[in-house]
Motif scaffolding. Structure first.
Motif, mmCIF file in Angstrom:
data_model
loop_
_atom_site.group_PDB
_atom_site.id
_atom_site.type_symbol
_atom_site.label_atom_id
_atom_site.label_comp_id
_atom_site.label_asym_id
_atom_site.label_seq_id
_atom_site.Cartn_x
_atom_site.Cartn_y
_atom_site.Cartn_z
ATOM 1 N N THR A 34 0.852 -1.187 0.000
ATOM 2 C CA THR A 34 0.000 0.000 0.000
ATOM 3 C C THR A 34 0.886 1.235 0.000
ATOM 4 N N LEU A 35 0.598 2.172 -0.907
ATOM 5 C CA LEU A 35 1.385 3.398 -0.996
ATOM 6 C C LEU A 35 0.829 4.440 -0.043
ATOM 7 N N LEU A 36 1.713 5.090 0.694
ATOM 8 C CA LEU A 36 1.336 6.096 1.679
ATOM 9 C C LEU A 36 1.757 7.467 1.164
ATOM 10 N N ILE A 37 0.811 8.401 1.163
ATOM 11 C CA ILE A 37 1.060 9.749 0.663
ATOM 12 C C ILE A 37 0.612 10.731 1.737
ATOM 13 N N ALA A 38 1.489 11.653 2.104
ATOM 14 C CA ALA A 38 1.169 12.652 3.118
ATOM 15 C C ALA A 38 0.202 13.674 2.542
ATOM 16 N N ALA A 39 -0.852 13.963 3.287
ATOM 17 C CA ALA A 39 -1.801 15.008 2.890
ATOM 18 C C ALA A 39 -1.123 16.360 3.104
ATOM 19 N N LEU A 40 -1.327 17.262 2.177
ATOM 20 C CA LEU A 40 -0.693 18.578 2.255
ATOM 21 C C LEU A 40 -1.401 19.468 3.266
ATOM 22 N N GLY A 41 -0.616 20.264 3.960
ATOM 23 C CA GLY A 41 -1.171 21.273 4.844
ATOM 24 C C GLY A 41 -1.671 20.791 6.184
ATOM 25 N N ARG A 42 -1.466 19.536 6.517
ATOM 26 C CA ARG A 42 -1.908 19.040 7.826
ATOM 27 C C ARG A 42 -0.828 19.314 8.859
ATOM 28 N N PRO A 43 -1.175 19.930 9.988
ATOM 29 C CA PRO A 43 -0.161 20.221 11.012
ATOM 30 C C PRO A 43 0.321 18.942 11.694
ATOM 31 N N LEU A 44 1.590 18.961 12.055
ATOM 32 C CA LEU A 44 2.175 17.811 12.736
ATOM 33 C C LEU A 44 2.147 17.977 14.254
ATOM 34 N N ALA A 45 1.707 19.149 14.708
ATOM 35 C CA ALA A 45 1.618 19.390 16.153
ATOM 36 C C ALA A 45 0.640 18.394 16.769
ATOM 37 N N GLY A 46 1.012 17.850 17.881
ATOM 38 C CA GLY A 46 0.150 16.900 18.571
ATOM 39 C C GLY A 46 0.409 15.455 18.200
ATOM 40 N N LEU A 47 1.230 15.218 17.169
ATOM 41 C CA LEU A 47 1.560 13.843 16.790
ATOM 42 C C LEU A 47 2.750 13.368 17.609
ATOM 43 N N GLY A 48 2.746 12.088 17.943
ATOM 44 C CA GLY A 48 3.876 11.500 18.650
ATOM 45 C C GLY A 48 5.088 11.424 17.744
ATOM 46 N N PRO A 49 6.251 11.116 18.294
ATOM 47 C CA PRO A 49 7.475 11.110 17.493
ATOM 48 C C PRO A 49 7.454 10.123 16.327
ATOM 49 N N GLU A 50 6.879 8.949 16.523
ATOM 50 C CA GLU A 50 6.840 7.962 15.448
ATOM 51 C C GLU A 50 5.918 8.428 14.325
ATOM 52 N N LYS A 51 4.762 8.978 14.683
ATOM 53 C CA LYS A 51 3.824 9.457 13.660
ATOM 54 C C LYS A 51 4.413 10.660 12.923
ATOM 55 N N ARG A 52 5.098 11.523 13.646
ATOM 56 C CA ARG A 52 5.728 12.686 13.012
ATOM 57 C C ARG A 52 6.804 12.219 12.022
ATOM 58 N N ARG A 53 7.602 11.265 12.431
ATOM 59 C CA ARG A 53 8.661 10.724 11.549
ATOM 60 C C ARG A 53 8.047 10.053 10.332
ATOM 61 N N LEU A 54 6.964 9.328 10.526
ATOM 62 C CA LEU A 54 6.270 8.683 9.413
ATOM 63 C C LEU A 54 5.799 9.733 8.406
ATOM 64 N N MET A 55 5.237 10.812 8.894
ATOM 65 C CA MET A 55 4.775 11.892 8.009
ATOM 66 C C MET A 55 5.944 12.528 7.267
ATOM 67 N N GLU A 56 7.061 12.736 7.950
ATOM 68 C CA GLU A 56 8.235 13.313 7.305
ATOM 69 C C GLU A 56 8.762 12.405 6.200
ATOM 70 N N LEU A 57 8.689 11.096 6.406
ATOM 71 C CA LEU A 57 9.128 10.151 5.384
ATOM 72 C C LEU A 57 8.240 10.216 4.138
ATOM 73 N N CYS A 58 6.945 10.431 4.337
ATOM 74 C CA CYS A 58 5.990 10.394 3.222
ATOM 75 C C CYS A 58 5.816 11.743 2.527
ATOM 76 N N ARG A 59 6.318 12.805 3.086
ATOM 77 C CA ARG A 59 6.113 14.135 2.493
ATOM 78 C C ARG A 59 6.761 14.301 1.120
ATOM 79 N N PRO A 60 7.971 13.817 0.871
ATOM 80 C CA PRO A 60 8.541 14.041 -0.457
ATOM 81 C C PRO A 60 7.827 13.266 -1.567
ATOM 82 N N GLY A 61 7.141 12.201 -1.236
ATOM 83 C CA GLY A 61 6.469 11.371 -2.239
ATOM 84 C C GLY A 61 5.897 10.131 -1.591
ATOM 85 N N ALA A 62 5.423 9.226 -2.399
ATOM 86 C CA ALA A 62 4.783 8.011 -1.893
ATOM 87 C C ALA A 62 5.828 6.965 -1.509
ATOM 88 N N LEU A 63 5.569 6.309 -0.396
ATOM 89 C CA LEU A 63 6.358 5.160 0.039
ATOM 90 C C LEU A 63 5.406 4.025 0.366
#
Length: 121
Positions: A34-63
């Protein structure tokens, strides 16, 4: 063992803490590819470290889910829980990969040629 008594590569935080004690994702539609793509413009505030890192990984493109699990050094089952949470909050969008098109069967091609010739005669 390291001086702190941990084995190399051993996580400081246990998986059940990362997933808030849950062992199953809220969705059963996630696969290793399954390809994961970060939604644009969603704030990362309030996310735990693992979820924040996951979002950072998916921001440049799909993984793929498997790639993200590897980068995070988390089991796939834990990654699925995190991904489902991020989907529920609108942070992630998923896509199934496009299946590769295989060559048509020889019998079908020959039948189509024969049908085409018959229609011309």
């Amino acid at each position: 063992m390291t001086p702190s008594g941990r084995r190399p590569g051993e996580r400081l935080v246990r998986s059940y803490v990362v997933t808030d004690g849950r062992s199953h994702p809220s969705r059963n539609t996630l696969d290793l590819v399954t390809l994961l793509i970060a939604a644009l413009g969603r704030p990362l505030a309030g996310l735990g470290p693992e979820k924040r890192r996951l979002m950072e990984l998916c921001r440049p493109g799909a993984l793929s889910l498997a790639e993200v699990a590897g980068h995070l050094e988390l089991p796939v089952s834990v990654t699925k829980v995190l991904v489902a949470d991020l989907m529920d909050s609108g942070h992630l969008v998923t896509r199934t990969p496009i299946p590769s098109a295989g060559p048509p069967s020889g019998t079908r091609v020959l039948q189509e040629v024969l049908d085409g010739l018959r229609s011309r005669l």
